[in-house]
Scaffold this active site. Structure first.
Site, mmCIF file in Angstrom:
data_model
loop_
_atom_site.group_PDB
_atom_site.id
_atom_site.type_symbol
_atom_site.label_atom_id
_atom_site.label_comp_id
_atom_site.label_asym_id
_atom_site.label_seq_id
_atom_site.Cartn_x
_atom_site.Cartn_y
_atom_site.Cartn_z
ATOM 1 N N ARG A 71 -11.872 1.322 9.917
ATOM 2 C CA ARG A 71 -11.564 0.025 9.303
ATOM 3 C C ARG A 71 -11.994 -1.120 10.223
ATOM 4 O O ARG A 71 -12.477 -2.169 9.748
ATOM 5 C CB ARG A 71 -10.072 -0.063 8.998
ATOM 6 C CG ARG A 71 -9.650 -1.302 8.199
ATOM 7 C CD ARG A 71 -8.238 -1.124 7.662
ATOM 8 N NE ARG A 71 -7.825 -2.266 6.866
ATOM 9 C CZ ARG A 71 -6.987 -3.221 7.303
ATOM 10 N NH1 ARG A 71 -6.498 -3.164 8.532
ATOM 11 N NH2 ARG A 71 -6.648 -4.236 6.526
ATOM 12 N N HIS A 75 -14.452 -4.062 9.004
ATOM 13 C CA HIS A 75 -14.071 -5.474 9.060
ATOM 14 C C HIS A 75 -14.933 -6.251 10.047
ATOM 15 O O HIS A 75 -15.101 -7.465 9.906
ATOM 16 C CB HIS A 75 -12.590 -5.608 9.419
ATOM 17 C CG HIS A 75 -11.675 -5.340 8.266
ATOM 18 N ND1 HIS A 75 -10.399 -5.867 8.172
ATOM 19 C CD2 HIS A 75 -11.848 -4.606 7.138
ATOM 20 C CE1 HIS A 75 -9.839 -5.466 7.040
ATOM 21 N NE2 HIS A 75 -10.706 -4.698 6.402
ATOM 22 N N VAL A 79 -18.366 -9.545 8.897
ATOM 23 C CA VAL A 79 -18.258 -10.899 9.441
ATOM 24 C C VAL A 79 -19.341 -11.077 10.517
ATOM 25 O O VAL A 79 -19.247 -10.507 11.601
ATOM 26 C CB VAL A 79 -16.868 -11.146 10.054
ATOM 27 C CG1 VAL A 79 -16.748 -12.585 10.541
ATOM 28 C CG2 VAL A 79 -15.773 -10.840 9.034
ATOM 29 N N GLY A 81 -22.076 -9.704 10.794
ATOM 30 C CA GLY A 81 -22.753 -8.460 11.132
ATOM 31 C C GLY A 81 -21.975 -7.619 12.129
ATOM 32 O O GLY A 81 -20.904 -8.006 12.614
ATOM 33 N N SER A 85 -17.342 -8.690 17.044
ATOM 34 C CA SER A 85 -16.608 -9.957 17.100
ATOM 35 C C SER A 85 -15.125 -9.755 16.790
ATOM 36 O O SER A 85 -14.276 -10.507 17.281
ATOM 37 C CB SER A 85 -17.219 -10.980 16.138
ATOM 38 O OG SER A 85 -17.234 -10.490 14.802
ATOM 39 N N ASN A 103 -6.715 -9.118 8.819
ATOM 40 C CA ASN A 103 -6.504 -8.334 10.036
ATOM 41 C C ASN A 103 -5.133 -8.496 10.672
ATOM 42 O O ASN A 103 -4.636 -7.575 11.325
ATOM 43 C CB ASN A 103 -7.563 -8.713 11.080
ATOM 44 C CG ASN A 103 -8.972 -8.406 10.613
ATOM 45 O OD1 ASN A 103 -9.219 -7.411 9.947
ATOM 46 N ND2 ASN A 103 -9.917 -9.285 10.967
ATOM 47 N N HIS A 202 -10.784 5.497 2.098
ATOM 48 C CA HIS A 202 -9.349 5.492 1.840
ATOM 49 C C HIS A 202 -8.837 6.885 1.484
ATOM 50 O O HIS A 202 -7.721 7.028 1.012
ATOM 51 C CB HIS A 202 -9.005 4.493 0.725
ATOM 52 C CG HIS A 202 -9.126 3.071 1.148
ATOM 53 N ND1 HIS A 202 -9.092 2.011 0.257
ATOM 54 C CD2 HIS A 202 -9.292 2.515 2.381
ATOM 55 C CE1 HIS A 202 -9.230 0.875 0.920
ATOM 56 N NE2 HIS A 202 -9.364 1.147 2.204
ATOM 57 N N ASP A 262 -11.847 13.978 2.492
ATOM 58 C CA ASP A 262 -12.362 14.786 1.388
ATOM 59 C C ASP A 262 -12.581 13.877 0.183
ATOM 60 O O ASP A 262 -12.532 12.659 0.293
ATOM 61 C CB ASP A 262 -11.398 15.939 1.063
ATOM 62 C CG ASP A 262 -9.960 15.461 0.826
ATOM 63 O OD1 ASP A 262 -9.771 14.315 0.335
ATOM 64 O OD2 ASP A 262 -9.020 16.219 1.126
#
Length: 338
Positions: A71, A75, A79, A81, A85, A103, A202, A262
């Site tokens: 994640r 994220h 932003v 690329g 950051s 975040n 997810h 999976d």
């Protein structure tokens, strides 16, 4: 490029299926060509193994860390690329992306990134960028959870600043419509197939009540729950996240195999058991092109694994800093010399 597909059975044994993922030359755009699989072959040949080993250690005490690390990469890339950051702390000149809406009190795993970076600095000082750490950590996290393995393209450098406003506006939100999320993917040159494949991340990890409580009682101001939410799941979620509760409850994104990578995420959507609004809309938005993709991934795990690996490479190629741009941060939390 060979991709290893690993599906997890209920007894924990692994069935390995080797498939070949052929990526056409047109897949690699101008920025992609600046990254390559052997970037650290001469300067830090054990980089990938060091990343994987550190994550294995972290998994022993935190089963959700793999999902948290991927994640962070997601994220970060949306932003400015893939430039690490998201890892920068607040400073006199930097408003940290960690405090942006998507975040704050949500993004996690920064300590594991620091542990990986420390191990890499001990082995190869000043060589491996923090942005490449996130890319390598994502692949290791997925493969360690029984998902596909892919050849990570490397050579990114780290940004000198952050973009908190960009994090607030560019990162797809679980509360947004499918059309809005599709637009955000399109803005970084990711298509509908990438959207569905990457949503499949997810299949492991957790989410807190605040990310899905909008579906439980008064969905879109209707006074009723989200009609696309399975009623059995709805009841359990209403107990976990009462209407006037703290919103701090946490539950699995994938009801069936919460720590395995999976294709059950997609079969869950077919029975209205997607936890987030943005998940369920992939299958429940009438007339959407995403429905057929969900169906194909639900019926063919190898197809999903191939698509996921390709989409992760695609995402990892969003506007990387290369050459003399940016820097190789010695501490992922701060710009060198600060």
């Amino acid at each position: 490029m060979a991709v290893t597909n690993t599906s997890t059975t209920s007894d924990g044994l692994f069935i390995i299926i080797l498939t070949t993922l052929i990526i056409s030359s047109s897949f690699f755009g101008t920025s992609n060509a600046q990254l390559n699989a052997t970037f650290y072959a001469g300067t830090c040949p054990n980089a990938s193994a060091i990343v994987r080993s550190t994550i294995q250690q972290a998994l022993q005490s935190d089963t959700r860390i793999g999902a948290s690390l991927i994640r962070l990469h997601f994220h970060d890339c949306f932003v400015n690329g893939c430039d690490a950051s998201i890892l920068l702390d607040d400073s006199g000149s930097i408003q940290s992306e960690k405090n942006a809406g998507p975040n704050a009190n949500s993004a996690r795993g920064f300590n594991v990134v620091d542990n990986i970076k420390t191990a890499l600095e001990n082995a190869c000082p000043g060589v491996v960028s923090c942005s490449d750490v996130l890319a390598l950590a994502s692949e290791a996290s997925v493969s360690l959870a029984g998902g596909p393995s892919w050849t990570v393209l490397l050579g990114r450098r780290d940004s000198l600043t952050a973009n908190q406003a960009g994090a607030n506006s560019s990162i797809p939100s679980p509360f947004e419509s499918l059309s809005n999320i599709t637009s955000k993917f399109s803005a970084v040159n990711l298509n509908t197939n990438d959207l569905v494949a990457l949503s499949g991340a997810h299949t492991f990890g957790r989410a807190r009540c605040g990310l899905f409580s909008n579906r439980l009682f008064n969905f879109n101001g209707s006074g009723n729950p989200d009609p696309t939410l399975n009623t059995t799941l709805l009841t359990s979620l209403q107990q976990l996240c009462p209407q006037n509760g703290t919103g701090s409850g946490i539950t699995n994104l994938d009801l069936s195999t919460p720590d395995a990578f999976d294709n059950n995420y997609f079969t869950n959507l077919q029975s209205n058991n997607g936890l987030l609004q943005s998940d369920q809309e992939l299958f429940s938005t009438t007339g959407s092109a995403t429905i057929a993709i969900v169906t194909s991934f639900a019926s063919n795990q190898s197809l999903f694994f191939q698509a996921f690996a390709q989409s992760m490479i695609n995402m990892g190629n969003i506007s990387p800093l290369t050459g003399s741009s940016g820097e190789i941060r010695l501490d992922c939390k701060k710009v060198n010399g600060s």
